[in-house]
Write a protein that holds these residues in place. Structure first.
Motif, PDB file in Angstrom:
ATOM      1  N   ALA A 216       3.934   3.723   0.504  1.00 36.14           N
ATOM      2  CA  ALA A 216       2.716   3.042   0.958  1.00 36.14           C
ATOM      3  C   ALA A 216       1.978   2.463  -0.234  1.00 36.14           C
ATOM      4  CB  ALA A 216       1.801   4.007   1.717  1.00 36.14           C
ATOM      5  N   LEU A 217       1.419   1.264  -0.051  1.00 37.62           N
ATOM      6  CA  LEU A 217       0.528   0.636  -1.029  1.00 37.62           C
ATOM      7  C   LEU A 217      -0.739   0.237  -0.280  1.00 37.62           C
ATOM      8  CD1 LEU A 217       3.113  -1.436  -3.068  1.00 37.62           C
ATOM      9  CD2 LEU A 217       1.510   0.220  -4.050  1.00 37.62           C
ATOM     10  N   LEU A 218      -1.855   0.829  -0.674  1.00 33.01           N
ATOM     11  CA  LEU A 218      -3.131   0.639   0.014  1.00 33.01           C
ATOM     12  C   LEU A 218      -4.083  -0.149  -0.875  1.00 33.01           C
ATOM     13  CD1 LEU A 218      -3.571   4.302   1.304  1.00 33.01           C
ATOM     14  CD2 LEU A 218      -2.401   2.397   2.432  1.00 33.01           C
ATOM     15  N   PRO A 219      -4.852  -1.088  -0.308  1.00 29.83           N
ATOM     16  CA  PRO A 219      -5.675  -1.979  -1.132  1.00 29.83           C
ATOM     17  C   PRO A 219      -6.845  -1.272  -1.810  1.00 29.83           C
ATOM     18  CG  PRO A 219      -6.105  -2.348   1.206  1.00 29.83           C
ATOM     19  CD  PRO A 219      -4.932  -1.417   1.127  1.00 29.83           C
ATOM     20  N   LEU A 220      -6.990  -1.538  -3.106  1.00 29.46           N
ATOM     21  CA  LEU A 220      -8.130  -1.097  -3.903  1.00 29.46           C
ATOM     22  C   LEU A 220      -8.780  -2.329  -4.534  1.00 29.46           C
ATOM     23  CD1 LEU A 220      -6.695   2.043  -5.773  1.00 29.46           C
ATOM     24  CD2 LEU A 220      -8.608   2.055  -4.165  1.00 29.46           C
ATOM     25  N   SER A 221      -9.901  -2.134  -5.187  1.00 28.81           N
ATOM     26  CA  SER A 221     -10.604  -3.242  -5.838  1.00 28.81           C
ATOM     27  C   SER A 221      -9.810  -3.765  -7.039  1.00 28.81           C
ATOM     28  CB  SER A 221     -11.987  -2.775  -6.294  1.00 28.81           C
ATOM     29  OG  SER A 221     -11.865  -1.703  -7.222  1.00 28.81           O
ATOM     30  N   SER A 222     -10.173  -4.960  -7.473  1.00 30.84           N
ATOM     31  CA  SER A 222      -9.615  -5.578  -8.695  1.00 30.84           C
ATOM     32  C   SER A 222      -8.100  -5.736  -8.634  1.00 30.84           C
ATOM     33  CB  SER A 222     -10.011  -4.761  -9.934  1.00 30.84           C
ATOM     34  OG  SER A 222     -11.406  -4.610 -10.017  1.00 30.84           O
ATOM     35  N   LYS A 223      -7.586  -6.130  -7.477  1.00 30.93           N
ATOM     36  CA  LYS A 223      -6.157  -6.368  -7.291  1.00 30.93           C
ATOM     37  C   LYS A 223      -5.303  -5.111  -7.438  1.00 30.93           C
ATOM     38  CE  LYS A 223      -5.695 -11.322  -8.267  1.00 30.93           C
ATOM     39  NZ  LYS A 223      -4.913 -12.347  -8.988  1.00 30.93           N
ATOM     40  N   ARG A 224      -5.931  -3.950  -7.517  1.00 26.42           N
ATOM     41  CA  ARG A 224      -5.165  -2.707  -7.577  1.00 26.42           C
ATOM     42  C   ARG A 224      -4.760  -2.273  -6.178  1.00 26.42           C
ATOM     43  NH1 ARG A 224      -8.833   1.662  -9.641  1.00 26.42           N
ATOM     44  NH2 ARG A 224     -10.230   0.512  -8.264  1.00 26.42           N
ATOM     45  N   SER A 225      -3.695  -1.496  -6.126  1.00 26.67           N
ATOM     46  CA  SER A 225      -3.292  -0.840  -4.883  1.00 26.67           C
ATOM     47  C   SER A 225      -3.003   0.621  -5.193  1.00 26.67           C
ATOM     48  CB  SER A 225      -2.039  -1.501  -4.294  1.00 26.67           C
ATOM     49  OG  SER A 225      -2.320  -2.810  -3.842  1.00 26.67           O
ATOM     50  N   ALA A 226      -3.335   1.484  -4.230  1.00 24.91           N
ATOM     51  CA  ALA A 226      -3.051   2.909  -4.370  1.00 24.91           C
ATOM     52  C   ALA A 226      -1.654   3.171  -3.837  1.00 24.91           C
ATOM     53  CB  ALA A 226      -4.084   3.731  -3.609  1.00 24.91           C
ATOM     54  N   LEU A 227      -0.802   3.709  -4.676  1.00 25.90           N
ATOM     55  CA  LEU A 227       0.590   3.960  -4.339  1.00 25.90           C
ATOM     56  C   LEU A 227       0.791   5.406  -3.895  1.00 25.90           C
ATOM     57  CD1 LEU A 227       3.703   3.285  -4.448  1.00 25.90           C
ATOM     58  CD2 LEU A 227       3.609   4.081  -6.845  1.00 25.90           C
ATOM     59  N   VAL A 228       1.492   5.569  -2.775  1.00 29.90           N
ATOM     60  CA  VAL A 228       2.029   6.873  -2.366  1.00 29.90           C
ATOM     61  C   VAL A 228       3.515   6.646  -2.126  1.00 29.90           C
ATOM     62  CG1 VAL A 228       1.912   8.786  -0.744  1.00 29.90           C
ATOM     63  CG2 VAL A 228      -0.152   7.471  -1.239  1.00 29.90           C
ATOM     64  N   TRP A 229       4.352   7.144  -3.022  1.00 26.34           N
ATOM     65  CA  TRP A 229       5.791   6.884  -2.981  1.00 26.34           C
ATOM     66  C   TRP A 229       6.508   8.210  -2.823  1.00 26.34           C
ATOM     67  CZ3 TRP A 229       8.821   4.290  -7.607  1.00 26.34           C
ATOM     68  CH2 TRP A 229      10.117   3.947  -7.173  1.00 26.34           C
ATOM     69  N   THR A 230       7.163   8.405  -1.700  1.00 23.65           N
ATOM     70  CA  THR A 230       7.874   9.655  -1.472  1.00 23.65           C
ATOM     71  C   THR A 230       9.351   9.476  -1.806  1.00 23.65           C
ATOM     72  OG1 THR A 230       8.216   9.142   0.861  1.00 23.65           O
ATOM     73  CG2 THR A 230       6.276  10.411   0.306  1.00 23.65           C
TER      74      THR A 230
END
Length: 396
Positions: A216-230
């Motif tokens: 999963a890649l979830l949207p964060l500020s400043s073009k960042r994304s929060a990654l959850v990689w199993t």
């Protein structure tokens, strides 16, 4: 009728419960005590690697009830679209906030901001904050519990009419009380990190299912994304430790180029994944809440959202009981809360577990079936709406 309520765990779940109870506690003369092992931060620490939580649309509505959403909104990155796909296969499902009639399907909020806003909203005349402090021993007694608390090297004993354990999925206090937890290992570990991409996320949350596990890649500020990689447990630590360029190359291969080239990755954390459920959530004068009650696979983003719904349901039940002059620790009161939430808990745990197992399996027949399912969701609006409402934490 004065009552003493003690919440062990002053994180997001514990703070939300204290905040939800606070107005009635002020009227009724209840005292609320928050016991937290870590000292509260003085300010939000923003950094590239700041950890974040995905909030469903339903959680936004609950945070509005608590009066804190306005303070959170400026730092919350909206999820306006969800894109679900299966790597190497045609199955795709797309969810859109406009089609669902909501401003956003969900939001991603950095934990530091969420914690600061919740703690700032607490009335210290009603809520006593003990931090850093640690409960070293619990003892059931007539009418409640006795707590041995260590604070700055000193031991003290406190008594409480209702004890709420919200101290996380690895709570040692549950072991003290003999509360059994059922553990189902997934054989996977999650790599958590923040990444940046050339094209940015455009408010899209991506759920990508691969042969090695969900991503999963979830949207964060400043073009960042929060990654959850199993990944399989025996591979995850090795992948997490790769130099940045090699890590990004592996991630790019697994995810593809829907956000363009992946350009930066921050610090990585890695932890094993299990479904953990406490076999008892209530006893006389005791409630188990949050991750201590149920820890879910993170890929479906359901864990904190379910815990928040539990928290508000518990607060509503306790307040209703207080207005009827019933004691908050009475077993009958606590069973009313559990009966109220059991269906939601079972459905959410099953939804999360089913998705995890279905999309972590590479058997050909299951692969064909799940891709037909994804295509069906994309083509059939009623089915897609049911799926969307589950994802948004709303009743179907």
């Amino acid at each position: 009728m004065s009552s003493q309520l003690s919440i062990v765990g002053g994180g997001m779940v514990g703070a939300c419960l204290a905040l939800a109870l606070q107005p009635f506690a002020r009227q009724a003369g209840w005292r609320i005590r928050l016991v937290e092992a870590h000292p509260p931060g003085d300010k939000v620490q923003t950094s590239y690697d700041a950890r974040a939580t995905a909030l469903s649309h339903g959680s936004r509505l609950l945070l509005e009830r608590l009066g804190v959403w306005q303070a959170l909104a400026q730092g919350a990155e909206p999820i306006r679209h969800i894109h679900v796909s299966d790597r190497g296969h045609p199955g795709i499902t797309r969810l859109d906030a406009h089609q669902e009639g909501v401003p956003a399907l969900g939001y991603v909020v950095e934990n530091a901001l969420l914690g600061q806003v919740l703690l700032s909203a607490l009335d210290r005349e009603v809520v006593e904050w003990l931090a850093p402090a640690r409960v070293v021993r619990l003892q059931a007694q007539v009418g409640g519990y006795a707590l041995d608390i260590e604070q700055q090297g000193q031991l003290s004993q406190l008594e409480t009419d209702l004890l709420v354990l919200a101290d996380g999925g690895r709570s040692g206090l549950l072991d003290q009380l003999g509360v059994h937890r059922e553990v189902k290992p997934y054989g996977q570990a999650a790599i958590i990190a923040n990444v940046s991409s050339a094209e940015g996320h455009n408010s899209v949350a991506y759920e990508r299912f691969t042969q090695s596990g969900p991503l999963a890649l979830l949207p964060l500020s400043s073009k960042r994304s929060a990654l959850v990689w199993t990944l399989p447990e025996d591979q995850a630590a090795e992948v997490a430790a790769l130099p940045d360029p090699l890590f990004l190359a592996r991630l790019q291969e697994a995810f593809g180029y829907r956000m363009g080239a992946l350009t930066q990755v921050g610090a990585r954390a890695c932890y094993p994944l299990q479904l953990i459920e406490a076999q008892e959530q209530v006893r006389p004068h005791l409630v188990v809440l949050g991750n201590a009650a149920h820890s879910l696979h993170p890929i479906a983003g359901q864990g904190f959202n379910l815990s928040l719904r539990d928290t508000l349901a518990l607060a509503d039940t306790l307040i209703a009981a207080g207005r009827q002059q019933r004691l908050p620790g009475d077993l009958a009161v606590l069973q009313e809360y559990l009966q109220r939430q059991q269906r939601d808990q079972r459905q959410t745990v099953a939804f999360s577990d089913y998705l995890t197992r279905l999309f972590s399996n590479s058997q050909p027949l299951l692969t064909i079936g799940r891709n037909l399912g994804l295509l069906g969701l994309d083509l059939l609006p009623p089915a897609r709406r049911l799926f969307a409402r589950q994802a948004m934490g709303l009743k179907a």
